[in-house]
Scaffold this motif. Structure first.
Motif, short mmCIF file in Angstrom:
data_model
loop_
_atom_site.label_atom_id
_atom_site.label_comp_id
_atom_site.label_asym_id
_atom_site.label_seq_id
_atom_site.Cartn_x
_atom_site.Cartn_y
_atom_site.Cartn_z
N PRO A 291 16.69 -12.50 18.77
CA PRO A 291 15.51 -12.25 19.61
C PRO A 291 14.52 -13.41 19.51
O PRO A 291 14.19 -13.85 18.41
CB PRO A 291 14.92 -10.97 19.01
N ILE A 292 14.06 -13.90 20.64
CA ILE A 292 13.15 -15.05 20.67
C ILE A 292 11.89 -14.68 21.43
O ILE A 292 11.96 -14.15 22.56
CB ILE A 292 13.82 -16.27 21.33
N ASP A 293 10.76 -14.98 20.84
CA ASP A 293 9.47 -14.59 21.42
C ASP A 293 9.02 -15.57 22.50
O ASP A 293 9.54 -16.68 22.63
CB ASP A 293 8.42 -14.52 20.31
N SER A 294 8.01 -15.16 23.24
CA SER A 294 7.45 -15.95 24.34
C SER A 294 6.70 -17.17 23.81
O SER A 294 6.49 -17.33 22.61
CB SER A 294 6.50 -15.06 25.15
N VAL A 295 6.30 -18.04 24.72
CA VAL A 295 5.50 -19.20 24.34
C VAL A 295 4.07 -18.76 24.05
O VAL A 295 3.63 -17.69 24.46
CB VAL A 295 5.48 -20.26 25.46
N PHE A 296 3.34 -19.61 23.30
CA PHE A 296 1.91 -19.38 23.04
C PHE A 296 1.17 -20.45 23.82
O PHE A 296 1.33 -21.64 23.57
CB PHE A 296 1.63 -19.50 21.54
N SER A 297 0.33 -20.01 24.76
CA SER A 297 -0.19 -20.94 25.76
C SER A 297 -1.40 -21.75 25.31
O SER A 297 -1.76 -22.74 25.96
CB SER A 297 -0.53 -20.19 27.05
N LEU A 310 3.19 -15.51 12.66
CA LEU A 310 3.37 -14.53 11.59
C LEU A 310 3.60 -13.14 12.14
O LEU A 310 4.45 -12.38 11.64
CB LEU A 310 2.13 -14.55 10.67
N GLU A 311 2.87 -12.78 13.18
CA GLU A 311 3.07 -11.47 13.80
C GLU A 311 4.44 -11.38 14.46
O GLU A 311 5.13 -10.37 14.35
CB GLU A 311 1.98 -11.21 14.85
N SER A 312 4.82 -12.46 15.12
CA SER A 312 6.12 -12.48 15.79
C SER A 312 7.25 -12.31 14.79
O SER A 312 8.20 -11.54 15.00
CB SER A 312 6.27 -13.82 16.54
#
Length: 400
Positions: A291-297, A310-312
């Protein structure tokens, strides 16, 4: 008739703008404008002649505004203009960089994937030095609709010519059905992984697989797929998407489009996407994919990025997307094991090896029993620590 390709303007670097016009004269004229003409003018003209001869074009006037373009860029721009001018679909292919022939593992580490606009060569040239686990050449959102064909040719040439180091070479195609045509350009070029945006059902995975195998002329065994969930329907169907093919190696979520589809604003706290992110992690893990999280803009707020990572990681994600190179080290560090995790993994590995040498079927560490999933997780932690440079490959020699 006149055709154009490429980019021009004061801010353009490592690119060129080509304008090509058919003439009545049976002769080729090339007009070059370049700050590096004294050094590379002859080689640029030579490449231009080579491309024109390949297409048997002799009655054209070619103007090139060069801003330091490498040959793979110039060739792509010339080919794009010729395709527009003549309607041909024939390709002009440069030699392949031999380092680009490597394949990757389905379960390789994918903490970071760095997005690069598919029609902007400036960012491609040094992309391999930033340390991201993957480089994404993007054909979707970062490319204007009237530049899609140009971008396909540039990405194709980049896959052949640019050394991206050890990074996994990824391409984000356009949303289906347009994305299927993208595959014709990139599948023959040793791409490692295809990102499928706005994926909503398993049939879309089947469509991509069928097109890849048609292009290859054989079963696909080593080009992996990363569907991106970006809608509420995609979240509902996440497990069937993740398990639609053995070549799905990763399941990612894209929160900008997802929150728009949800009818909510994306916030720093992320409460509006907590369910979707958890659902994607659960579906991916159940299907045996990463599972891969979204980008941080927010590219200037490293502290907020660090907290987001850390949350991800706490939610179960294995990595995130990057939209700027400066995000890479923060995300790599966040998804790498810390000292406590590494020491625990080493003790588990040692206990497991000692039990195996003694022929014991049951392994214990202190008062806790160690089963196969725990050992597997420890092995992964050790591998990740070694890849991150936090642990030597011969760590066992110094471990007490």
């Amino acid at each position: 008739m006149t055709a154009t390709a490429g980019n021009r303007g004061d801010s353009v670097r490592s690119d060129c703008f080509v304008q090509m016009t058919k003439t009545e004269q049976q002769a080729t004229e090339i007009r070059l404008q370049s700050k590096v003409e004294s050094l590379y003018g002859d080689s640029i003209r030579e490449l231009c002649h080579e491309v024109l001869i390949h297409y048997n074009l002799r009655n054209v006037f070619v103007e090139i505004e060069d801003k330091g373009a490498l040959p793979f860029v110039t060739a792509a721009r010339l080919e794009s203009a010729i395709r527009e001018l003549t309607g041909t679909e024939e390709s002009f292919l440069l030699p392949v960089e031999t380092r680009n022939l490597h394949r990757t593992r389905r379960d390789r580490t994918r903490r970071t994937r760095l997005y690069l606009p598919g029609n902007n060569p400036k960012l491609m040239l040094n992309a391999g030095i930033y340390g991201s686990d993957g480089i994404i050449l993007d054909l979707e959102d970062s490319v204007a609709p009237d530049k899609k064909v140009e971008a396909r040719l540039l990405v194709r040439n980049a896959l052949r010519a640019v050394d991206f180091g050890d990074a996994e070479r990824m391409v984000r195609i356009n949303q289906l059905p347009a994305g299927l045509e993208d595959l014709d350009y990139i599948i023959p070029e040793q791409v490692n992984l295809i990102l499928i945006p706005k994926c909503e059902n398993a049939q879309q995975i089947v469509q991509v697989e069928e097109r890849i195998e048609k292009i290859l002329g054989q079963e696909n065994t080593d080009i992996y797929l990363m569907p991106i969930i970006e809608s509420t329907l995609g979240v509902v169907n996440a497990y069937e998407i993740a398990s639609a093919s053995p070549n799905v190696a990763v399941l990612a979520i894209g929160l900008e489009d997802y929150t728009a589809d949800l009818g909510a604003q994306r916030t720093a706290e992320g409460r509006e996407s907590f369910y979707a992110r958890s659902a994607v992690v659960n579906a991916a893990r159940a299907a045996g994919v990463q599972p891969i999280d979204s980008v941080f803009s927010e590219i200037d707020d490293m502290e907020a990025l660090r907290n987001n990572v850390l949350e991800s990681k706490a939610l179960g994600f294995a990595g995130m997307g990057c939209i700027h190179p400066r995000q890479v080290p923060v995300i790599n560090e966040g998804f790498s094991p810390d000292g406590q995790e590494i020491e625990k993994a080493k003790r588990i590995m040692e206990a497991f090896e000692q039990a195996r040498e003694k022929g014991l079927g049951v392994v214990a560490l202190g008062s806790k029993m160690i089963d196969a999933p725990v050992v597997k997780r420890a092995v992964h932690t050790i591998e990740l620590a070694i890849q991150s440079g936090k642990l030597s490959t011969n760590w066992r020699e110094n471990h007490e």
